[in-house]
Design a protein around this motif. Structure first.
Motif, PDB file in Angstrom:
ATOM      1  N   ASP A   1     -57.386  16.581  49.702  1.00 11.35           N
ATOM      2  CA  ASP A   1     -57.918  15.359  49.091  1.00 11.35           C
ATOM      3  C   ASP A   1     -56.923  14.213  49.149  1.00 11.35           C
ATOM      4  OD1 ASP A   1     -56.087  16.450  47.397  1.00 11.35           O
ATOM      5  OD2 ASP A   1     -57.415  16.604  45.664  1.00 11.35           O
ATOM      6  N   LYS A   2     -55.674  14.510  49.553  1.00 10.03           N
ATOM      7  CA  LYS A   2     -54.669  13.457  49.686  1.00 10.03           C
ATOM      8  C   LYS A   2     -54.648  12.842  51.080  1.00 10.03           C
ATOM      9  CE  LYS A   2     -51.616  15.600  46.262  1.00 10.03           C
ATOM     10  NZ  LYS A   2     -50.247  16.149  45.991  1.00 10.03           N
ATOM     11  N   THR A   3     -55.360  13.449  52.031  1.00 13.31           N
ATOM     12  CA  THR A   3     -55.362  12.936  53.399  1.00 13.31           C
ATOM     13  C   THR A   3     -56.218  11.680  53.464  1.00 13.31           C
ATOM     14  OG1 THR A   3     -55.206  15.216  54.172  1.00 13.31           O
ATOM     15  CG2 THR A   3     -55.716  13.520  55.807  1.00 13.31           C
ATOM     16  N   THR A   4     -55.656  10.597  53.952  1.00 17.35           N
ATOM     17  CA  THR A   4     -56.371   9.321  54.025  1.00 17.35           C
ATOM     18  C   THR A   4     -57.326   9.313  55.224  1.00 17.35           C
ATOM     19  OG1 THR A   4     -54.686   8.284  55.414  1.00 17.35           O
ATOM     20  CG2 THR A   4     -54.383   8.171  53.011  1.00 17.35           C
ATOM     21  N   PRO A   5     -58.378   8.454  55.191  1.00 17.26           N
ATOM     22  CA  PRO A   5     -59.283   8.349  56.348  1.00 17.26           C
ATOM     23  C   PRO A   5     -58.562   7.994  57.648  1.00 17.26           C
ATOM     24  CG  PRO A   5     -60.272   7.324  54.423  1.00 17.26           C
ATOM     25  CD  PRO A   5     -58.871   7.678  54.033  1.00 17.26           C
ATOM     26  N   ALA A   6     -57.532   7.178  57.571  1.00 13.64           N
ATOM     27  CA  ALA A   6     -56.786   6.826  58.780  1.00 13.64           C
ATOM     28  C   ALA A   6     -56.081   8.051  59.359  1.00 13.64           C
ATOM     29  CB  ALA A   6     -55.776   5.719  58.472  1.00 13.64           C
ATOM     30  N   GLU A   7     -55.491   8.850  58.460  1.00 16.38           N
ATOM     31  CA  GLU A   7     -54.833  10.067  58.933  1.00 16.38           C
ATOM     32  C   GLU A   7     -55.854  11.057  59.510  1.00 16.38           C
ATOM     33  OE1 GLU A   7     -51.037  10.207  55.827  1.00 16.38           O
ATOM     34  OE2 GLU A   7     -52.912  11.243  55.344  1.00 16.38           O
ATOM     35  N   LEU A   8     -57.037  11.107  58.876  1.00 17.43           N
ATOM     36  CA  LEU A   8     -58.085  11.986  59.400  1.00 17.43           C
ATOM     37  C   LEU A   8     -58.526  11.550  60.797  1.00 17.43           C
ATOM     38  CD1 LEU A   8     -60.390  12.543  56.280  1.00 17.43           C
ATOM     39  CD2 LEU A   8     -58.890  14.206  57.382  1.00 17.43           C
ATOM     40  N   THR A   9     -58.702  10.255  60.968  1.00 17.83           N
ATOM     41  CA  THR A   9     -59.122   9.741  62.279  1.00 17.83           C
ATOM     42  C   THR A   9     -58.075  10.049  63.341  1.00 17.83           C
ATOM     43  OG1 THR A   9     -60.364   7.965  61.199  1.00 17.83           O
ATOM     44  CG2 THR A   9     -59.830   7.685  63.537  1.00 17.83           C
ATOM     45  N   LYS A  10     -56.811   9.867  62.998  1.00 19.41           N
ATOM     46  CA  LYS A  10     -55.736  10.163  63.944  1.00 19.41           C
ATOM     47  C   LYS A  10     -55.725  11.647  64.305  1.00 19.41           C
ATOM     48  CE  LYS A  10     -50.733   9.645  64.553  1.00 19.41           C
ATOM     49  NZ  LYS A  10     -49.468   9.191  63.902  1.00 19.41           N
ATOM     50  N   LEU A  11     -55.930  12.498  63.296  1.00 21.33           N
ATOM     51  CA  LEU A  11     -55.945  13.941  63.533  1.00 21.33           C
ATOM     52  C   LEU A  11     -57.125  14.335  64.426  1.00 21.33           C
ATOM     53  CD1 LEU A  11     -54.831  16.766  62.868  1.00 21.33           C
ATOM     54  CD2 LEU A  11     -56.262  16.754  60.809  1.00 21.33           C
ATOM     55  N   LEU A  12     -58.294  13.746  64.181  1.00 21.77           N
ATOM     56  CA  LEU A  12     -59.474  14.064  64.989  1.00 21.77           C
ATOM     57  C   LEU A  12     -59.315  13.568  66.422  1.00 21.77           C
ATOM     58  CD1 LEU A  12     -62.329  13.242  62.430  1.00 21.77           C
ATOM     59  CD2 LEU A  12     -61.395  15.487  63.025  1.00 21.77           C
ATOM     60  N   GLU A  13     -58.743  12.391  66.592  1.00 23.17           N
ATOM     61  CA  GLU A  13     -58.526  11.860  67.939  1.00 23.17           C
ATOM     62  C   GLU A  13     -57.578  12.746  68.733  1.00 23.17           C
ATOM     63  OE1 GLU A  13     -59.836   9.567  69.619  1.00 23.17           O
ATOM     64  OE2 GLU A  13     -60.823   8.182  68.250  1.00 23.17           O
ATOM     65  N   ARG A  14     -56.512  13.194  68.067  1.00 23.86           N
ATOM     66  CA  ARG A  14     -55.549  14.050  68.753  1.00 23.86           C
ATOM     67  C   ARG A  14     -56.196  15.385  69.136  1.00 23.86           C
ATOM     68  NH1 ARG A  14     -50.227  15.092  65.474  1.00 23.86           N
ATOM     69  NH2 ARG A  14     -51.761  16.140  64.125  1.00 23.86           N
ATOM     70  N   THR A  15     -57.004  15.943  68.244  1.00 23.10           N
ATOM     71  CA  THR A  15     -57.688  17.204  68.554  1.00 23.10           C
ATOM     72  C   THR A  15     -58.671  17.031  69.704  1.00 23.10           C
ATOM     73  OG1 THR A  15     -57.492  17.868  66.242  1.00 23.10           O
ATOM     74  CG2 THR A  15     -59.107  19.043  67.598  1.00 23.10           C
ATOM     75  N   ARG A  16     -59.386  15.927  69.702  1.00 19.69           N
ATOM     76  CA  ARG A  16     -60.370  15.692  70.767  1.00 19.69           C
ATOM     77  C   ARG A  16     -59.690  15.487  72.114  1.00 19.69           C
ATOM     78  NH1 ARG A  16     -63.379  11.216  72.770  1.00 19.69           N
ATOM     79  NH2 ARG A  16     -65.456  11.861  73.464  1.00 19.69           N
ATOM     80  N   ASN A  17     -58.524  14.874  72.116  1.00 17.57           N
ATOM     81  CA  ASN A  17     -57.783  14.694  73.373  1.00 17.57           C
ATOM     82  C   ASN A  17     -57.221  16.013  73.888  1.00 17.57           C
ATOM     83  OD1 ASN A  17     -58.257  11.924  73.371  1.00 17.57           O
ATOM     84  ND2 ASN A  17     -56.378  11.462  72.226  1.00 17.57           N
ATOM     85  N   GLN A  18     -56.835  16.893  72.966  1.00 18.80           N
ATOM     86  CA  GLN A  18     -56.282  18.181  73.372  1.00 18.80           C
ATOM     87  C   GLN A  18     -57.363  19.132  73.867  1.00 18.80           C
ATOM     88  OE1 GLN A  18     -54.267  19.318  69.773  1.00 18.80           O
ATOM     89  NE2 GLN A  18     -52.287  18.494  70.437  1.00 18.80           N
ATOM     90  N   HIS A  19     -58.584  19.002  73.387  1.00 20.05           N
ATOM     91  CA  HIS A  19     -59.681  19.889  73.758  1.00 20.05           C
ATOM     92  C   HIS A  19     -60.843  19.029  74.236  1.00 20.05           C
ATOM     93  CE1 HIS A  19     -57.614  23.312  71.911  1.00 20.05           C
ATOM     94  NE2 HIS A  19     -57.342  22.508  70.903  1.00 20.05           N
ATOM     95  N   GLY A  20     -61.122  19.125  75.527  1.00 16.88           N
ATOM     96  CA  GLY A  20     -62.174  18.291  76.094  1.00 16.88           C
ATOM     97  C   GLY A  20     -63.575  18.804  75.862  1.00 16.88           C
TER      98      GLY A  20
END
Length: 752
Positions: free
Chosen positions: A452-471
Motif C-alpha cells: 500500500d506504500k507503492t505509489t502509482p508512478a512506481e507501479l507504472t515503472k515496475l509494469l513497464e520494466r516487466t513488460r519490456n523484459q517479457h514480450g
C-alpha cells in the motif's frame, strides 16, 4: 544454314531427351523403398530434437531472466533477509533444484534451500560486469551436471549478496513415449543429462556413438550445415542412422541450442549445448514398386519414342531435305528430270508445285495455271503427323501422370510417424501450458513486491520494466478490488469496467472475435488488488509454429478454436468431425487408455491420442490435452494437429511423386520438341506451300522471301530464283526472243 535451325536439331533433341528419360526411369526413379528407414522417419527425429532444443533453450533463458528480475525486484524495495528471499522465490517458482544466498565479501553461506550447491566452484572475486554473472555448468561429485544461474542482491548500506540457483540439464516437458531416449551434450560430446536411457549397455554404447558424431556435426556453421533457403530451425540440426540389431535400427535426431532469430544468441545458446534424441524403429527394405515396372516403363518409352522419331524422320525430315535438293536443282536450270514429289503433307504440295514450275520453265503448254496438283495424300498435313507423334508419346506419359502407382486410402504410414505426431503434439501442449504458468509466475513475482506504500508512478515503472523484459504481454495493469486501474503499461485493458479481479488465475475472453487471455495474480500487500496481464495472442500462436506438424490448433473446452499456427477464425469449431472426435477421445476422463496408441501414459484419464484419418485422403492427426498442473490446466485446452500423409517422404507417396515426375518429364519433352518443330518448320512450311502453289498458278508479282535460314528457307530462296527466271522468260516471250532455249541455258526435251 543455321546450326540451331532446321528440322534436324529438334528431332535430335527429342531423341536425346527420350534416351535420357528412359535411362533415368530405369536406373533412378525405381529406387524407392530400398532404404532401411524411410526418409520421413529420419526427418521426424530431427524435428523431435529441434523441439527439445527449443524447449531447453526457452527454459534456461526464462530461468536466467527470472533470477535476474527477482533480484532486481528485491533490490528496489526494502531490505529483506536471505531466508525471506529464498522462501519468496520458492513460493513463486518451483523449477530450481536448489537455491542459495552468499555474502560475496566473506563468502559466507547466508541461506540455502533444496539440494546442496557446489559453491566451491564459484570464484566470488570475479563477479564484475555481466560476464562475471554469466551462467555456468558445474559437475557434481556423483557425475551429474548442474547449471548455476547468478544474480546480485544489493541494498544501500548492506554488503552485496549473490543469489544462486541450480537446475539440471534435462529437456523439460518432452513426451518421450515408450522407447525414445533424449540427452543433452556439451560441445565436446559429453553427456550432461539424459532421460529414457535404460541401464543396458547397448543403449549407452549407442548414445556414446551418437554423441561423438553429433559433437562433430554441431561444430559446423549453421549456414553451411543446411541447404540455402531451407528455413525452419535456425541452428544446426539433422538426423543419424545408428546400429541395427534384430531387425531394428536406432535413428537419432540432433539440434544445437540457438536463438529464436538467426544470428541472435542468448545466454542459453552461449553454453554450446546440443540435444540428441534417438529411438529404435523396425527396418523395412521392401520396395514400394518392383523394379520390373520401371524397366518395362523404360522399354515402352524406347519403343514409342523410336516410332515417333522414325515417323518424324521419314515423313518430315527426309521429304524436306529432298525438296531442298530438288529446288536447288530446278533453280540451277536442271529441268530434264521430273521432281520427286513426296507423298504426304505440305512437302507433297510444294513438290507438285515445283514440278509444275519446272514444266513451265520448259514451256510445256499443260504446265500453266490449273495444272495437276498433289494427290489425296497431301491432305494429310505435317501438323497431323506431329499430332500422331504427340499421341505416341502421350500414350506413355498419360498413364504415369493419371493412373499408375496411385497411393490410395489404404496407404501404409510408418507407425513411428504416427507416434511422433502424438508425442510432439503432447510436447507442444506442455509447452503452451508452461508458457501460461510462467506468465502467471511472473505476475506473482511482481505482485509480491507491491504494497500500500507503492505509489502509482512506481507501479507504472515496475509494469513497464516487466513488460519490456517479457514480450508476451500486450497489457499490464494493477486492478483494485472495485475495478479501478491504479497503473497501466501497454494497451488499454479489456477487463470489464467496474468489476474487480477474477477469482480464476487465467481466463479467456471473446473480445470481438479476438481471444484475450488474461492472467490475475493477487497482490497480498494491497488488499483485494491484483496484477493483471493480458497476453498477446501472437505470443500463443508463435509457440505453435513448428515444422513437421502440419496444421496446429488450440481449442477450448467447447472445442472452439483459440489459436493456431496459421490463418484461422477464432471461436469457430474444428473443420472436421473426425478431429472433433479425436479431441473428445483425448479428453475422456473415464475411458480406458489404448496403450498401443497413447504410449506411456496412464491407463485412465486425459492423454494424448493419435489416429490416421482416411476420409478425403490419408492424414496423420493427434490431440493432446494440457495436463501437468499449474494455473493453466483448469482451462481444459487441447492442442490438435494434423497433416496430410502425401506430404511425407514415405515409399508409397515417393513412388507416386516419381511416377508423376516421369510422366511430366515425358510430356514436357514432347511438347517442347514438337512445339519447336511446329514453330520452326511446320508453320513456315505451310506458308511456303501456299506461296509455291500461288507461284505455280501464275502469281509472278509476289516476292517469295525466307523466314529462317534453314531447309525451308533454302527452298524459299530457290522458289524466288525460279520466280525471277519465269519473269525473264515472260520478258523474252513478250519481246519475241528465241524460245528454243530455257533459262539457265537448259535445252528443252527433244532438242540437242
Amino acid at each position: 544454314m543455321s546450326l540451331l535451325g532446321g528440322i534436324r536439331p529438334p528431332i535430335a533433341a527429342l531423341s536425346a531427351l527420350l534416351l535420357a528419360l528412359a535411362a533415368l526411369t530405369a536406373f533412378q526413379l525405381g529406387h524407392v523403398g530400398r532404404e532401411s528407414v524411410p526418409p520421413a522417419v529420419l526427418t521426424s527425429q530431427q524435428y523431435f530434437a529441434e523441439d527439445g532444443a527449443i524447449a531447453l533453450r526457452a527454459s534456461l533463458d526464462e530461468s536466467i531472466t527470472d533470477i535476474g528480475r527477482t533480484a532486481s525486484l528485491f533490490g528496489s524495495g526494502e531490505p529483506v533477509s536471505p531466508d525471506s528471499v529464498l522462501d519468496k522465490l520458492g513460493s513463486v517458482y518451483q523449477k530450481w533444484r536448489g537455491t542459495a544466498v552468499i555474502e560475496i565479501k566473506s563468502g559466507r553461506l547466508e541461506a540455502q534451500r533444496g539440494e546442496n550447491l557446489p559453491l566451491t566452484a564459484l570464484d566470488l572475486t570475479a563477479l564484475d560486469g555481466e560476464s562475471g554473472l554469466a551462467p555456468r555448468m558445474v559437475r557434481l561429485e556423483n557425475g551429474e551436471t548442474r547449471l548455476l544461474t547468478l544474480a546480485l542482491l544489493s541494498w544501500p548500506g548492506r554488503p552485496q549478496q549473490l543469489l544462486v540457483a541450480s537446475s539440471s540439464l534435462k529437456v523439460p516437458g518432452i513426451s518421450l513415449g515408450r522407447s525414445r531416449a533424449i540427452a543433452v551434450l556439451d560441445s565436446s560430446g559429453q553427456v550432461l543429462g539424459s532421460d529414457g536411457v535404460g541401464g543396458s549397455g547397448q543403449e549407452k554404447k549407442q548414445l556414446a556413438k551418437f554423441a561423438k558424431t553429433v559433437a562433430e556435426k554441431a561444430a559446423r556453421n549453421p549456414l553451411q550445415a543446411k541447404e540455402p533457403g531451407s528455413g525452419g530451425f535456425a541452428g544446426v540440426s539433422g538426423s543419424l542412422l545408428g546400429d541395427s540389431k534384430d531387425g531394428r535400427r536406432s535413428v537419432a535426431g540432433y539440434a544445437k541450442l540457438t536463438g529464436s532469430q538467426p544470428g541472435v544468441g542468448t545466454d542459453a545458446s552461449a553454453l554450446g549445448l546440443t540435444v540428441v534424441s534417438f529411438v529404435g524403429v523396425a527396418e523395412e527394405r521392401s520396395a514400394a514398386v518392383d523394379s520390373f515396372f520401371w524397366i518395362a516403363a523404360s522399354a515402352a518409352l524406347l519403343v514409342l519414342g523410336a516410332l515417333a522419331v522414325a515417323l518424324l524422320v521419314t515423313t518430315v525430315q527426309r521429304p524436306l531435305l529432298r525438296l531442298f535438293l530438288e529446288s536447288r536443282r530446278i533453280g540451277r536450270g536442271d529441268l530434264n528430270r521430273p521432281v520427286t514429289v513426296p507423298k504426304y503433307g505440305e512437302a507433297a504440295r510444294i513438290g507438285a508445285a515445283l514440278d509444275r514450275l519446272r514444266r513451265q520453265l520448259l514451256g510445256e503448254p499443260g504446265a500453266q495455271t490449273g495444272g495437276p496438283r498433289a494427290g489425296r495424300r497431301a491432305r494429310i498435313g505435317t501438323r497431323a503427323l506431329l499430332g500422331v507423334c504427340g499421341v505416341l508419346l502421350l500414350v506413355w506419359s498419360a498413364p504415369l501422370l493419371l493412373t499408375l502407382n496411385r497411393a490410395g486410402a489404404s496407404v501404409a504410414v510408418p507407425k513411428t510417424i504416427v507416434e511422433d505426431q502424438r508425442e510432439r503434439t503432447d510436447t507442444l501442449a506442455d509447452r503452451v501450458r508452461r508458457a501460461l504458468n510462467e506468465g502467471h509466475a511472473d505476475l506473482t513475482s511482481v505482485a509480491s513486491v507491491i504494497s500500500d506504500k507503492t505509489t502509482p508512478a512506481e507501479l507504472t515503472k515496475l509494469l513497464e520494466r516487466t513488460r519490456n523484459q517479457h514480450g508476451r504481454y500486450e497489457s499490464l495493469y494493477v486492478l483494485k478490488a472495485d475495478g479501478t486501474v491504479l497503473a497501466r503499461a501497454g494497451a488499454a485493458p479489456h477487463h470489464p469496467a467496474g468489476k474487480g479481479p477474477s477469482k480464476h488465475p487465467v481466463t479467456l475472453v471473446d473480445s470481438g472475435n479476438r481471444p484475450v487471455i488474461t492472467e490475475y495474480a493477487e497482490a497480498t500487500g494491497l488488499a483485494g488488488a491484483a496484477v493483471v496481464g493480458e497476453l498477446r495472442i501472437d505470443f500463443l500462436n508463435a509457440l505453435l509454429k513448428r515444422p513437421g506438424l502440419g496444421e496446429v490448433r488450440v481449442v477450448d473446452a467447447e472445442h472452439r478454436v483459440v489459436g493456431g499456427n496459421n490463418g484461422y477464425r477464432a471461436f469457430t469449431p474444428l473443420s472436421d468431425a473426425d478431429l472433433d472426435a479425436l479431441v473428445s477421445s483425448a479428453n475422456d476422463k473415464s475411458g480406458a487408455n489404448d496403450k498401443g496408441d497413447a504410449g506411456d501414459k496412464s491407463d485412465k484419464g486425459p492423454h494424448a491420442k493419435s489416429a490416421l484419418l482416411r476420409d478425403g485422403g490419408v492424414a496423420v492427426a493427434a490431440a493432446a490435452p494440457m495436463t501437468g498442473g499449474g494455473v493453466a490446466q483448469p482451462l481444459d485446452w487441447t492442442v490438435v494437429t494434423w497433416q496430410p500423409a502425401k506430404g511425407l517422404e514415405i515409399p508409397a507417396y515417393t513412388t507416386q511423386n516419381r511416377t508423376v515426375l516421369a510422366g511430366l518429364l515425358g510430356l514436357t519433352g514432347a511438347v517442347a520438341c514438337l512445339g519447336w518443330i511446329h514453330i520452326i518448320v511446320v508453320r513456315p512450311l505451310r506458308d511456303l506451300a501456299r506461296r509455291a502453289e500461288a507461284l505455280a498458278d501464275g502469281d509472278r508479282r509476289t516476292v517469295v522471301y525466307p523466314t529462317h535460314h534453314d531447309e525451308v528457307g533454302a527452298v524459299t530462296r530457290s522458289l524466288e530464283v525460279i520466280r525471277l527466271q519465269l519473269l525473264e522468260q515472260r520478258k523474252r516471250d513478250a519481246a519475241g526472243g528465241t524460245t528454243g532455249r530455257t533459262p539457265g541455258g537448259a535445252t528443252p526435251a527433244g532438242r540437242n
